[in-house]
Design an enzyme around this catalytic site. Structure first.
Site, PDB file in Angstrom:
ATOM      1  N   HIS A   1      -4.378  42.846  74.467  1.00  7.80           N
ATOM      2  CA  HIS A   1      -4.737  41.977  73.346  1.00  7.80           C
ATOM      3  C   HIS A   1      -5.981  41.191  73.703  1.00  7.80           C
ATOM      4  CE1 HIS A   1      -1.929  39.847  76.002  1.00  7.80           C
ATOM      5  NE2 HIS A   1      -2.577  38.737  75.713  1.00  7.80           N
TER       6      HIS A   1
ATOM      7  N   HIS B   1      -7.758  37.455  72.698  1.00  7.41           N
ATOM      8  CA  HIS B   1      -7.622  36.169  72.026  1.00  7.41           C
ATOM      9  C   HIS B   1      -8.976  35.873  71.377  1.00  7.41           C
ATOM     10  CE1 HIS B   1      -4.085  34.781  74.585  1.00  7.41           C
ATOM     11  NE2 HIS B   1      -4.563  35.777  75.315  1.00  7.41           N
TER      12      HIS B   1
HETATM   13  P1  5GP Z   1      -1.684  36.379  77.642  1.00  8.57           P
HETATM   14  O1  5GP Z   1      -1.368  35.310  78.644  1.00  8.57           O
HETATM   15  O2  5GP Z   1      -0.796  37.589  77.848  1.00  8.57           O
HETATM   16  O3  5GP Z   1      -3.135  36.705  77.571  1.00  8.57           O
HETATM   17  O4  5GP Z   1      -1.366  35.750  76.235  1.00  8.57           O
HETATM   18  C1  5GP Z   1      -0.183  35.956  75.534  1.00  8.57           C
HETATM   19  C2  5GP Z   1      -0.246  35.107  74.285  1.00  8.57           C
HETATM   20  O5  5GP Z   1       0.803  35.490  73.432  1.00  8.57           O
HETATM   21  C3  5GP Z   1      -0.074  33.598  74.549  1.00  8.57           C
HETATM   22  O6  5GP Z   1      -1.217  32.908  74.073  1.00  8.57           O
HETATM   23  C4  5GP Z   1       1.186  33.241  73.766  1.00  8.57           C
HETATM   24  O7  5GP Z   1       1.106  31.980  73.129  1.00  8.57           O
HETATM   25  C5  5GP Z   1       1.295  34.379  72.759  1.00  8.57           C
HETATM   26  N1  5GP Z   1       2.671  34.687  72.372  1.00  8.57           N
HETATM   27  C6  5GP Z   1       3.729  34.835  73.200  1.00  8.57           C
HETATM   28  N2  5GP Z   1       4.827  35.155  72.487  1.00  8.57           N
HETATM   29  C7  5GP Z   1       4.432  35.213  71.192  1.00  8.57           C
HETATM   30  C8  5GP Z   1       5.124  35.508  69.984  1.00  8.57           C
HETATM   31  O8  5GP Z   1       6.315  35.780  69.956  1.00  8.57           O
HETATM   32  N3  5GP Z   1       4.397  35.489  68.835  1.00  8.57           N
HETATM   33  C9  5GP Z   1       3.055  35.189  68.830  1.00  8.57           C
HETATM   34  N4  5GP Z   1       2.450  35.188  67.657  1.00  8.57           N
HETATM   35  N5  5GP Z   1       2.372  34.913  69.958  1.00  8.57           N
HETATM   36  C10 5GP Z   1       3.056  34.935  71.122  1.00  8.57           C
END
Ligand code: 5GP
Length: 120
Positions: free
Chosen positions: A106, A108
């Site tokens: 993903h 952001h």
């Molecule tokens: P990472 O640390 O993997 O780059 O970011 C994961 C992101 O996913 C985090 O910013 C977190 O807030 C978001 N996230 C985690 N669980 C959920 C969820 O159930 N729904 C949504 N919409 N975002 C999520």
């Protein structure tokens, strides 16, 4: 599917509609939705609909059509929020050093205010 891909990760469940999300936009190969814990006024996650673990997996293994559709959707989100001129930040975390929490690739997309320096 990549053998190491965890089909029970939270974004895989969102793609299967097993848990809800606040969908912003989608196309055939990608989905954009609001981050559940926003770090800026605009904080959107863009994910491919196919199972890639992280940036490296996606860039190495996705088809041209998947690449094109994914980055097209990122651009569509930029236009949706009209942040082309004022700017934004795109981040992708990968692996343990990158502190990636969800093992489905993903990006952001953050914006809506001055985001400060890149790290720290
Ligand atoms: P990472 O640390 O993997 O780059 O970011 C994961 C992101 O996913 C985090 O910013 C977190 O807030 C978001 N996230 C985690 N669980 C959920 C969820 O159930 N729904 C949504 N919409 N975002 C999520």
């Amino acid at each position: 599917m990549n053998n190491l891909y965890d089909p029970d990760n939270i974004f895989a469940k969102i793609l299967r509609s097993e848990i809800p999300c606040n969908k912003i936009l989608e196309n055939e190969f990608a989905l954009a939705f609001s981050d559940i814990n926003p770090q800026a006024p605009i904080h959107i996650l863009v994910i491919p609909k196919n199972p890639y673990i992280d940036f490296y997996d996606f860039t190495k293994n996705a088809s041209n059509k998947q690449h094109e559709s994914f980055w097209k959707l990122v651009n569509d989100v930029i236009e949706h929020y009209k942040v082309e001129k004022e700017g934004f930040r795109i981040i992708t975390n990968s692996g343990s050093n990158g502190n990636q929490d969800v093992p489905h690739f993903h990006v952001h997309l953050l914006g809506g205010e001055n985001l400060g320096r890149m790290i720290g």
